[in-house]
Every structure is written in structure tokens, then in C-alpha cells.
Design an enzyme around this catalytic site. Structure first.
Site, short mmCIF file in Angstrom:
data_model
loop_
_atom_site.label_atom_id
_atom_site.label_comp_id
_atom_site.label_asym_id
_atom_site.label_seq_id
_atom_site.Cartn_x
_atom_site.Cartn_y
_atom_site.Cartn_z
CG ASP A 194 -2.29 0.53 0.96
OD1 ASP A 194 -2.42 1.38 0.07
OD2 ASP A 194 -3.25 0.15 1.67
CD GLU A 227 0.79 5.25 -7.25
OE1 GLU A 227 1.20 6.40 -7.44
OE2 GLU A 227 -0.03 4.67 -8.01
N GLY A 229 -3.13 4.59 -8.26
CA GLY A 229 -3.06 5.26 -9.56
C GLY A 229 -2.52 6.68 -9.50
CG ASP A 249 -9.64 2.02 -1.04
OD1 ASP A 249 -8.61 2.11 -1.71
OD2 ASP A 249 -9.65 1.77 0.18
C1 GAL Z 1 -6.22 1.15 1.27
C2 GAL Z 1 -6.30 0.14 0.13
C3 GAL Z 1 -7.37 -0.85 0.48
C4 GAL Z 1 -7.02 -1.55 1.78
C5 GAL Z 1 -6.81 -0.50 2.87
C6 GAL Z 1 -6.27 -1.15 4.15
O1 GAL Z 1 -5.23 2.07 0.98
O2 GAL Z 1 -6.60 0.80 -1.06
O3 GAL Z 1 -7.54 -1.78 -0.55
O4 GAL Z 1 -5.86 -2.29 1.58
O5 GAL Z 1 -5.90 0.49 2.47
O6 GAL Z 1 -6.04 -0.24 5.14
#
Ligand code: GAL
Length: 434
Positions: A194, A227, A229, A249
Site C-alpha cells: 500500500d 498506489e 493510480g 478504493d
Molecule cells: C487502502 C487500500 C485498500 C485496503 C486498505 C487497508 O489504501 O486501497 O484496498 O488495503 O488500504 O487499510
């Protein structure tokens, strides 16, 4: 040849002119001719050499185009804890999900990776080793990975390129090689990485460090970049990650939008338009994990979401509670004909070939020369949508067999076009093969 070479050399001195003067006119003419011919050949050779050097500069050096870890030749398929369970993860949950992936038939349909998202980690010890949450993972990560492997599946974990994960657990910044070694020792097969708490870090540099660390670990580990995008990873990440998120997300809704960047299915879909040329075997655009079965959309909408993800050659990471899914949801996630479109070995991402207001046609070229086509109705009313052969790269005169992949029925041969009635917020998905 010897004479011509000698004259080229002598030309550099006064001797060449002197010798020419002393020769018979016909002999002098011959010598001049020999020397000029040689010079022409030398010039031609030099030009070819320059072109050759230039061409090498432009040739794809193999690993400039794809991460050479031999993985994800088709889009990865599996299950991830985040969309349904967020931070509520535990070894019991993961074991149950592993069992359900097998008993539901999803393993047979191709789902392979069981990935724990954020919140499995809690701290680092004095030596910097990452510590799993002992309350929720009392047997440790190695035992859990062994369990997943014992069912014939693969195991994945999550970390972050910054100092903290998005749920404020320790990230991997500064610990990349140590973490990668640990993952390999535990038997990790997949890492989602992430981008929270990354401050002013450069995305390409940060993700490349973990790429190198994973390669160095000696274990084949799929590298899933998350990341969002932000730095357009499709432009630079094909030799960094096996897949990269292209957006914020996904939310479990048709078209909602959140202030913080979360968005529903159609908004994510729109952002994939134009990215198709950057995906291929080993390196995929990732429009985020599936929401199919999480309750925020209708069955028809989930069918559209799943169909379009397959058209996009998207990674298929189920994100629902597969222990208790309804038969309708199991039938969506388990439709092998639709999955075959996603997993087509040529790995050519589909694209939107027509947008007529709220009616769209998405088409993906398949390895056998056929096309998978989704007629998407974004409007509030059931409507007829037509795909014309020239929109999917076929001559109008071509007679092609059409098969409906949801009804699982051959619709016979069609020439020039195909029309279908498409439900509101739904798709009709077909293959059209010469
Ligand atoms: C976000 C990510 C999600 C999930 C979440 C966990 O940044 O896009 O898919 O992994 O963090 O905290």
C-alpha cells in the site's frame, strides 16, 4: 583491394597526387575508380553501423517491459479480507475462508491466493522484525501459510511502502529487505503493498526497492502495488509490479462517490478507459478487488461488475464472505466461461469500443481470434443494445457464432451485428467467434 586501401592511406599524404601524376592516364583512372568504390563501401558500412546502434537503443530490453519473476501470466485470482472484514482479521477467519474457497468450488474455478489485508501486524521487535498480532494470529503466520498451502492454495500478506499502513500498523519503509526475507521464510506467495504514510516518497523508487527485496528473497512472490493510480503506475510499473491499482478504493455501490476518493463500480470502470495498452501477461491494471456478494448492489449489478472486470483482464480477488454466499453470488463468482475471458492466455485487456449515452459496448480480443463482448446498460430502463461487427474489428460480411456466457446458450450464427435486450444496470455478455 590492396591497391585501393593503399591509395586511401596515401591520399592522407602528398604521395597519392604524385603517384597519380606519374601513372598512365588509364591506370590513374582505374586507381581513382578503385579508391572511390572502396570509400563508398566504407561510408555505407558506417551508416549501417550508426543505424544499428540507434535501433538497439530503441529495442525492448526484455525486462524493461515486464517484471521477470515469471508470475501472474494471467490475472491473479483469489480472495482478500479487506472489502468485507476490514481490520477484523484472525487466523480462524482465514482458515475458514480457505476451507470455503475449496468447498464452494471457487478453487476449481481458478481462485488461488488467500490474502490477509491490513491489520495482521502489530509492532516490530528490537531487531526490527515485524510482529504479527498475537491475539488474532496466536499460531503465527508460518502455521497459517502452511495451512493454506496444505489445501493446495497460495498465501498472501499486506504491507505498505510508507512508515505506517493505512490502519496505522508498521509499514515496511526502511525494512524492505528484512520484511521480504521474513515473508519468504513464512511461505508468502503474494504481497499487496500500500501507499499510506508515504509523505514525499517517490512511488517508482519506493516500489522498486520492495520489488528488488522480493526478488532477492529467493521466493516467487506476486507483487501487487496499491498506489491508487496517483503516479500513473501503468506508465512505469510493468517491470516493478505484477499488478497495480489504477484508482482509489472501490465501494460496494453502482455509482456512489466518497469525499475521500472511494467510488462505486461505474466510476472505477470509466477510469479504466484508455489504460488497456499497458496491461499484459505478468503486468496488469488493477481496478481493485471485487465487491460481488457484499450486499450493496443487486445481483444484476454484480453480474455487470464481474463481467466488466473479466473484460478488463482484471485481477479477480473476491472480497465477500464466501462461507455464506447465496447460490446466485456463487454462480457469478464461479462462472467458468466468464472467468475464461479474464484468464485468456493472450492477456489483451478489453476496451470500450462504443459509448452511446448510457449504452456501452466493451470488447476484448481473445487468443483464438474471437471477441468477448459486454453490452452494458447504465440507464434506469431495460433497453436494446446492438454491437456492429465493424465496432469490434470484424468485416461486416463475417458470419460469426454468438454465445451468451450468462445464459450459457449458443445463439447461432450472426452476420454484421448482434442485438440484445439488456436489463437496467446490467449486461449481456457474449463471445463472438468467426
Ligand atoms: C487502502 C487500500 C485498500 C485496503 C486498505 C487497508 O489504501 O486501497 O484496498 O488495503 O488500504 O487499510
Amino acid at each position: 583491394m590492396g591497391i585501393a586501401l593503399a591509395s586511401v592511406f596515401l591520399e592522407r599524404t602528398n604521395r597519392y597526387a604524385e603517384i597519380l601524376n606519374q601513372l598512365e592516364p588509364s591506370a590513374a583512372r582505374k586507381l581513382r575508380f578503385l579508391k572511390e568504390t572502396l570509400m563508398k563501401r566504407v561510408r555505407l558500412l558506417s551508416a549501417s553501423f550508426v543505424l544499428f546502434v540507434l535501433a538497439i537503443g530503441y529495442l525492448p530490453v526484455s525486462n524493461a517491459w515486464a517484471l521477470e519473476n515469471g508470475l501472474a501470466k494471467t490475472p491473479p485470482m483469489g480472495w482478500n479480507s479487506w472489502n468485507k472484514f476490514g481490520c477484523n482479521v484472525s487466523e480462524d477467519l482465514i482458515k475458514q475462508m480457505t476451507d470455503a474457497l475449496v468447498s464452494s468450488g471457487m478453487k476449481d474455478a481458478g481462485y488461488q491466493y488467500i490474502v490477509i489485508d491490513d491489520c495482521w501486524q502489530i509492532d516490530r521487535d528490537a531487531q526490527g522484525n515485524i510482529i504479527p498480532d498475537p491475539k488474532h494470529f496466536p499460531s503465527g503466520i508460518k502455521a497459517l501459510a502452511d495451512y493454506v498451502h496444505s489445501k493446495g492454495l497460495k498465501f498472501g500478506l499486506y504491507s505498505d511502502a510508507g512508515t505506517l499502513t493505512c490502519q496505522k500498523r508498521p509499514g515496511s519503509r526502511g525494512y524492505e529487505f528484512q520484511d521480504a526475507r521474513q515473508y519468504a521464510a513464512w511461505g508468502v506467495d503474494y504481497l499487496k503493498y500500500d501507499w499510506c504514510s508515504s509523505g514525499t516518497q517517490n512511488a517508482q523508487a519506493s516500489y522498486s526497492i520492495m520489488r528488488d527485496a522480493l526478488l532477492k528473497s529467493g521466493r516467487p512472490i506476486v507483487f501487487s502495488m496499491c498506489e491508487w493510480g496517483t503516479a500513473k503506475p501503468w506508465l512505469w510499473a510493468s517491470n516493478v509490479g505484477n499488478l497495480w491499482r489504477t484508482t482509489g478504493d472501490i465501494q460496494d455501490c453502482w455509482d456512489c462517490k466518497k469525499d475521500w476518493g472511494g467510488m462505486g463500480f461505474v466510476h472505477i470502470l470509466d477510469l479504466q478507459d484508455g489504460l488497456e495498452s499497458h496491461a499484459g501477461p505478468g503486468h496488469w491494471n488493477d481496478p481493485d478487488m471485487l465487491e460481488v456478494g457484499n450486499g450493496g448492489m443487486t445481483t444484476t449489478e454484480y453480474r455487470a461488475h464481474f463481467s466488466l472486470w473479466c473484460l478488463l483482464s482484471a485481477p479477480l480477488m473476491a472480497g465477500n464472505d464466501i462461507r455464506s454466499m447465496s447460490p446466485e453470488i456463487a454462480a457469478i463468482l464461479g462462472n467458468k466461461e466468464v472467468i475464461a475471458v479474464d484468464q485468456d492466455p493472450m492477456g489483451m485487456q478489453g476496451r470500450r469500443v462504443k459509448k452511446d449515452g448510457e449504452f456501452e459496448i466493451w470488447s476484448k480480443q481473445l487468443a483464438d481470434g474471437g471477441r468477448a463482448v459486454a453490452l452494458l446498460n447504465r440507464s434506469g430502463k431495460e433497453s436494446q443494445i446492438t454491437v456492429k461487427w465493424n465496432e469490434i474489428g470484424y468485416p461486416d460480411s463475417l458470419s460469426a457464432s454468438v454465445r451468451d456466457l450468462w445464459v450459457k446458450e449458443d445463439l447461432g450464427k450472426k452476420t454484421g451485428s448482434f442485438s440484445a435486450t439488456v436489463p437496467s444496470h446490467g449486461v449481456v455478455m457474449v463471445t463472438i467467434k468467426p
